[in-house]
Design an enzyme around this catalytic site. Structure first.
Site, PDB file in Angstrom:
ATOM      1  N   SER A 106       0.818  -1.214   0.000  1.00  0.00           N
ATOM      2  CA  SER A 106       0.000   0.000   0.000  1.00  0.00           C
ATOM      3  C   SER A 106       0.847   1.257   0.000  1.00  0.00           C
ATOM      4  O   SER A 106       0.326   2.351  -0.246  1.00  0.00           O
ATOM      5  CB  SER A 106      -0.912   0.014   1.230  1.00  0.00           C
ATOM      6  OG  SER A 106      -0.133   0.023   2.416  1.00  0.00           O
ATOM      7  N   HIS A 127      -2.773  -3.715  -5.363  1.00  0.00           N
ATOM      8  CA  HIS A 127      -3.145  -3.251  -4.029  1.00  0.00           C
ATOM      9  C   HIS A 127      -4.631  -3.421  -3.778  1.00  0.00           C
ATOM     10  O   HIS A 127      -5.465  -2.723  -4.350  1.00  0.00           O
ATOM     11  CB  HIS A 127      -2.741  -1.781  -3.861  1.00  0.00           C
ATOM     12  CG  HIS A 127      -3.095  -1.233  -2.515  1.00  0.00           C
ATOM     13  ND1 HIS A 127      -3.492   0.073  -2.319  1.00  0.00           N
ATOM     14  CD2 HIS A 127      -3.141  -1.822  -1.288  1.00  0.00           C
ATOM     15  CE1 HIS A 127      -3.751   0.263  -1.043  1.00  0.00           C
ATOM     16  NE2 HIS A 127      -3.559  -0.861  -0.394  1.00  0.00           N
ATOM     17  N   GLU A 139      -5.965  -1.609  -7.006  1.00  0.00           N
ATOM     18  CA  GLU A 139      -5.073  -0.746  -7.775  1.00  0.00           C
ATOM     19  C   GLU A 139      -4.041  -1.613  -8.494  1.00  0.00           C
ATOM     20  O   GLU A 139      -3.341  -2.410  -7.862  1.00  0.00           O
ATOM     21  CB  GLU A 139      -4.377   0.261  -6.857  1.00  0.00           C
ATOM     22  CG  GLU A 139      -5.340   1.277  -6.258  1.00  0.00           C
ATOM     23  CD  GLU A 139      -4.701   2.179  -5.227  1.00  0.00           C
ATOM     24  OE1 GLU A 139      -5.047   3.364  -5.179  1.00  0.00           O
ATOM     25  OE2 GLU A 139      -3.860   1.685  -4.440  1.00  0.00           O
ATOM     26  N   ASN A 177      -4.818   6.197  -1.452  1.00  0.00           N
ATOM     27  CA  ASN A 177      -4.172   6.806  -0.293  1.00  0.00           C
ATOM     28  C   ASN A 177      -3.699   8.225  -0.591  1.00  0.00           C
ATOM     29  O   ASN A 177      -3.670   9.080   0.300  1.00  0.00           O
ATOM     30  CB  ASN A 177      -2.998   5.946   0.175  1.00  0.00           C
ATOM     31  CG  ASN A 177      -3.455   4.736   0.958  1.00  0.00           C
ATOM     32  OD1 ASN A 177      -4.526   4.739   1.554  1.00  0.00           O
ATOM     33  ND2 ASN A 177      -2.655   3.682   0.957  1.00  0.00           N
TER      34      ASN A 177
END
Length: 484
Positions: A106, A127, A139, A177
């Protein structure tokens, strides 16, 4: 996380080999998956025969060598670069030359992992989000040397097991994120300036702006230790980009163990049932102003509430303004109003579910009480805050849109993939770009420019992506190619 990945792969019909360096962990993982599928059977969402078949596709192996027949290997080990590099280097000696090596990282660089491999072109990021069977987004990350066939295959595989693949570049935070670096940090900035308490900030962003969970409730859910570490990491990885600056408020609370739900106390306190103990809002005052004056944006609302706005403000009138990006003080002075009798109402998100009432440092108490009483007279809750450029919701949402525009400008992901990833991965009511479109790119730009002028900080400088599309009057989702 590893269990969830194994479950969705097995449910897609793929033979799924599971290995864990800790003895017995892989067997426990398979048993846990079986129990999860049994619960789906009990709820009528899966047939008994299907569940049995899914579990049957999961094979526990006792060494890395057992992964030799795999076409794809997905690692979900500890977030440590050297450990992942060592694992991929070992796997290269076991798997076939066309086997894809995918990392569920991540926060670590996929390119750096691939650097330890003889064939870096087959190394990619993959991810997932927890819980994997529920969070239907993954992802798919291209490292600098990742070959297109590898991420093309991972994209197709994601569609096979029912997830939405989001293609992105190997950059800090990838998409989700990275996009999340606006919601919590800006809310902490609002709190640090004494504009509103944390509960009021949460109420405003949930009720007025439409988020499912406020930023402080989110920190309590994730764990403040985790949230603060991610904020610091992203800030450092982007070489101290001001937009991502963490808050000094978080560190001492982490040291005090106020981490959230997992410790029973964070920003909120939690009962034995795990529910947050909410602080009730103050009741709406019964007082009403004898006379009011309002800018055009607020006249209809005040008339509906029974007021009769004056054409020109008399000395006794409570003056209502509705700034975009500016604070109540600036608005009062620009309009030639008495700051002691001026209040501001946020016009950007409508007035149906919650109204935000902002005062200047000079606004008299009786003015605030009568304005509050009028705005809340039809039962809609009102949050009273101190002076701030951009109120609360304006500045937080503008920050979210601006960071999203930067992600698009940096070509980390396509505009469509960016919004898709954020809505699925963060649960926002819209993606950052669609959010900006809904409110109006020109209005978002106006909020940011006013805040930038007020604070004189690069934190609030508008993204080039936003500036151009606002000037052209086009959607923030409008992409552009590199072709001339």
């Amino acid at each position: 996380m590893g269990r969830g990945i194994a479950q969705v792969l097995a449910q897609s019909g793929a033979r799924t080999l599971v290995f864990d360096a800790q003895p017995g962990a892989a067997r426990k993982a398979k048993d846990s998956i079986a129990q999860a599928l049994d619960r789906l059977v009990e709820k009528g969402r899966l047939g008994h025969a299907e569940a049995k078949a899914h579990v049957g596709r999961i094979e526990v192996i006792d060494s890395l060598e057992g992964l030799a027949p795999c076409h794809v290997v997905v690692e979900a080990i500890v977030e440590d670069l050297s450990a992942k590099q060592k694992l991929f280097s070992s796997l290269e000696q076991t798997v076939k030359g066309d086997c894809i090596l995918a990392s569920n990282t991540s926060s670590l660089s996929v390119t750096a992992m691939a650097a330890a491999c003889k064939r870096p072109g087959r190394v990619a990021g993959y991810h997932f989000f927890n819980p994997v069977p529920v969070m239907k987004v993954v992802e798919v990350v291209d490292g600098v040397l990742t070959e297109p066939w590898a991420t093309d295959a991972l994209t197709a595989l994601a569609k096979r097991f029912g997830h939405t693949p989001v293609r992105c570049k190997d950059t800090p935070g990838f998409v989700v994120n990275h996009a999340g670096r606006a919601f919590v940090p800006e809310a902490l900035r609002v709190l640090s300036e004494g504009i509103a308490d944390f509960a009021a900030i949460d109420r405003i962003l949930v009720d007025a702006a439409g988020f499912r969970l406020g930023p402080f409730g989110l920190m309590d859910l994730v764990g403040l230790d985790v949230a603060h570490a991610v904020m610091k990491s992203m800030y450092q990885q982007y070489f101290e980009e001001p937009k991502y600056r963490p808050s000094f408020l978080a560190g001492p609370r982490v040291a005090a163990g106020l981490l959230g739900r997992k410790t029973g106390r964070g920003w909120y306190q939690y009962g034995k049932d795990g529910a947050a103990l909410r602080t009730p809002e103050a009741p709406t005052p019964g007082a009403r102003p004898n006379a009011v004056w309002a800018v055009p944006e607020l006249k209809e609302l005040l008339i509906e509430l029974g007021a009769k706005p004056e054409l020109k403000p008399t000395p006794e009138a409570v003056c209502f303004v509705a700034p975009l990006g500016a604070d109540a003080t600036t608005s009062a002075l620009e309009l030639g109003l008495d700051p002691a009798r001026t209040v501001a109402v946020d016009p950007l998100f409508g007035f149906a579910k919650r109204r935000t009432l902002m005062k200047t440092p000079m606004t008299k108490r009786e003015v605030v009480e009568t304005a509050h009483g009028l705005l809340g007279s039809d039962g809609v809750p009102v949050s009273v805050i101190n002076d701030s450029p951009g109120f609360v919701a304006q500045r937080v949402v503008a920050h979210i849109v601006n960071v999203g525009c930067d992600i698009a400008q940096l070509r980390i992901a396509t505009p469509e993939d960016l919004d898709r990833a954020v809505t699925l991965g963060l649960g926002y009511p819209r993606g950052p770009l669609a959010m900006g479109d809904a409110l109006g790119p020109k209005r978002i730009l106006a909020v940011l420019e006013a805040m930038h002028d007020f604070y004189q900080e690069p934190r609030y400088r508008p993204s080039p992506w936003l500036r151009r599309r606002a000037a052209l009057g086009i959607s923030l989702l409008t992409s552009e190619s590199f072709e001339c």
